[in-house]
Scaffold this active site. Structure first.
Site, PDB file in Angstrom:
ATOM      1  N   HIS A  11       0.892  -1.051  -0.128  1.00 15.54           N
ATOM      2  CA  HIS A  11       0.041  -0.005  -0.073  1.00 15.54           C
ATOM      3  C   HIS A  11       0.789   1.339   0.120  1.00 15.54           C
ATOM      4  CE1 HIS A  11      -3.016   2.805   2.094  1.00 15.54           C
ATOM      5  NE2 HIS A  11      -3.410   2.543   0.854  1.00 15.54           N
ATOM      6  N   HIS A  53      -0.859  11.347  -2.193  1.00 18.50           N
ATOM      7  CA  HIS A  53      -2.069  11.035  -1.473  1.00 18.50           C
ATOM      8  C   HIS A  53      -3.229  12.024  -1.382  1.00 18.50           C
ATOM      9  CE1 HIS A  53      -5.082   9.602   1.514  1.00 18.50           C
ATOM     10  NE2 HIS A  53      -5.099   8.350   0.902  1.00 18.50           N
TER      11      HIS A  53
HETATM   12  O1  G3P Z   1      -6.442   1.626  -3.271  1.00 19.09           O
HETATM   13  C1  G3P Z   1      -6.569   1.289  -2.045  1.00 19.09           C
HETATM   14  C2  G3P Z   1      -6.500   2.542  -0.858  1.00 19.09           C
HETATM   15  O2  G3P Z   1      -5.291   2.988  -1.236  1.00 19.09           O
HETATM   16  C3  G3P Z   1      -7.710   3.315  -0.894  1.00 19.09           C
HETATM   17  O3  G3P Z   1      -7.519   4.269   0.165  1.00 19.09           O
HETATM   18  O4  G3P Z   1      -6.990   6.609   1.148  1.00 19.09           O
HETATM   19  O5  G3P Z   1      -5.243   4.705   1.091  1.00 19.09           O
HETATM   20  O6  G3P Z   1      -5.883   5.944  -1.154  1.00 19.09           O
HETATM   21  P1  G3P Z   1      -6.257   5.375   0.405  1.00 19.09           P
HETATM   22 MG    MG Z   2      -4.776   4.802  -2.412  1.00 13.26          MG
END
Ligand code: G3P
Ligand code: MG
Length: 249
Positions: A11, A53
Site C-alpha cells: 500500500h 495521496h
Molecule cells: O487503493 C486502496 C487504498 O489506497 C484506498 O484508500 O485513501 O489509502 O488511497 P487510500
Molecule cells: Mg490509495
C-alpha cells in the site's frame, strides 16, 4: 477473464516502513519480495501526474496548501521524507514516470489509484493514462482503480482493455456495487476492511469480479479475509501480513 493478482499489494509502496508514495517506498516493497504496489496519482496545477495521496501538502511534506495550486516546480522544491523519519530526509515527491521507472527496474506490477483533486476527476485519469500508455506495456500486471466514478469512466473510454477496479469505502456506494461495477466495466472491486463481510466476498466473487480489501496490517485480520476468499490484501506492512497467510499456488 480474471486478472491474476498477488495475495498482497504493497500500500503506497510499503507505507509502514518508508514515506508513502515515494521511490524509496517502492524500493522497500520490492526488497520485501512484494510483487505489486498500489500508488496514488494526482495532477499538479500544470498537469504533471505525481504520486501523492492527500489534497494538501502539510502531512507528508515541508510545504503547505493545495496540490492543485502547486506547479511541478513548486513541488520539486519540497522535501517528502523527514515527516516519516530523519533517515529519509531530503527525498522528493515522484512523478508517475519516475515511479514507473523504478517499478520496471524492480519488476513490480502496479495498481494505480486515480486520486484526483476535486473537480479534476476526468482530466486526472486522462493525463495519467496518457503518460502511462507511453511507458507501460504489461497489461497483465496493471490495474487502474479509483473511488471516483468519473475517473473510471474516463479510463474506460480511453483504454477499455486496461483492467479497472472500483474502490468503495462507504455503505451507500456499497449498496450499489453491482450496478456500478457493471456500468464501469471493472474487473475488481476494492472494499474498505470495515465494510467487508464473508457474504459480500461470495457475492462479488460469484459475479466473477476479483475482491480486494484495504488496508490490512494485522495478521489475524489478514487470515480472516484470506479464509473468506479475498483475492488480494492491500497492506502497509506486507512482510508481516505475508508471514501470516497460507501460501496459495
Ligand atoms: O487503493 C486502496 C487504498 O489506497 C484506498 O484508500 O485513501 O489509502 O488511497 P487510500
Ligand atoms: Mg490509495
Amino acid at each position: 477473464m480474471r486478472l491474476k493478482l498477488p495475495q498482497i499489494i504493497g500500500h503506497r509502496g510499503a507505507a509502514g516502513y518508508a514515506p508513502e508514495n515515494t521511490l524509496e517506498s517502492i524500493h522497500t516493497a520490492a526488497d520485501m519480495g512484494v510483487e505489486w504496489v498500489e500508488l496514488d496519482v494526482k495532477l499538479t496545477k500544470d498537469q504533471v501526474p505525481v504520486i501523492f495521496h492527500d489534497e494538501t501538502l502539510e502531512r507528508t511534506t515541508n510545504g503547505s496548501g493545495l496540490v492543485a495550486e502547486a506547479t511541478y516546480e513548486d513541488l520539486r522544491q519540497l522535501e517528502a521524507g523527514s515527516w516519516f523519519s530523519d533517515g529519509f530526509a531530503g527525498i522528493k515527491i515522484p512523478t508517475l514516470e519516475e515511479a514507473v521507472d523504478v517499478l520496471l527496474e524492480r519488476g513490480l506490477g502496479l495498481n494505480l489509484e486515480i486520486k484526483p483533486c476535486p473537480g479534476r476527476e476526468r482530466e486526472t485519469a486522462e493525463v495519467a493514462l496518457d503518460v502511462l500508455s507511453g511507458i507501460w506495456d504489461d497489461h497483465e500486471r496493471l490495474l487502474i482503480s479509483s473511488f471516483q466514478h468519473v475517473s473510471l469512466e474516463a479510463a474506460r473510454d480511453m483504454a477499455q482493455d486496461w483492467a479497472r477496479g472500483l474502490l468503495i469505502a462507504e455503505e451507500d456506494v456499497l449498496a450499489n456495487w453491482r450496478d456500478l461495477a457493471d456500468y464501469l466495466d471493472v474487473k475488481t472491486v476494492h472494499i474498505g476492511s470495515r465494510l467487508l463481510t464473508r457474504e459480500l466476498v461470495e457475492d462479488i466473487s460469484d459475479e466473477d469480479y476479483g475482491v480486494l480489501v484495504f488496508t490490512v496490517n494485522e495478521p489475524d485480520e489478514a487470515r480472516k479475509f484470506q479464509s473468506w476468499g479475498v483475492d488480494s490484501l492491500f497492506s502497509d506492512r506486507p512482510d508481516v501480513v505475508k508471514e501470516s497467510l497460507l501460501t496459495v499456488h
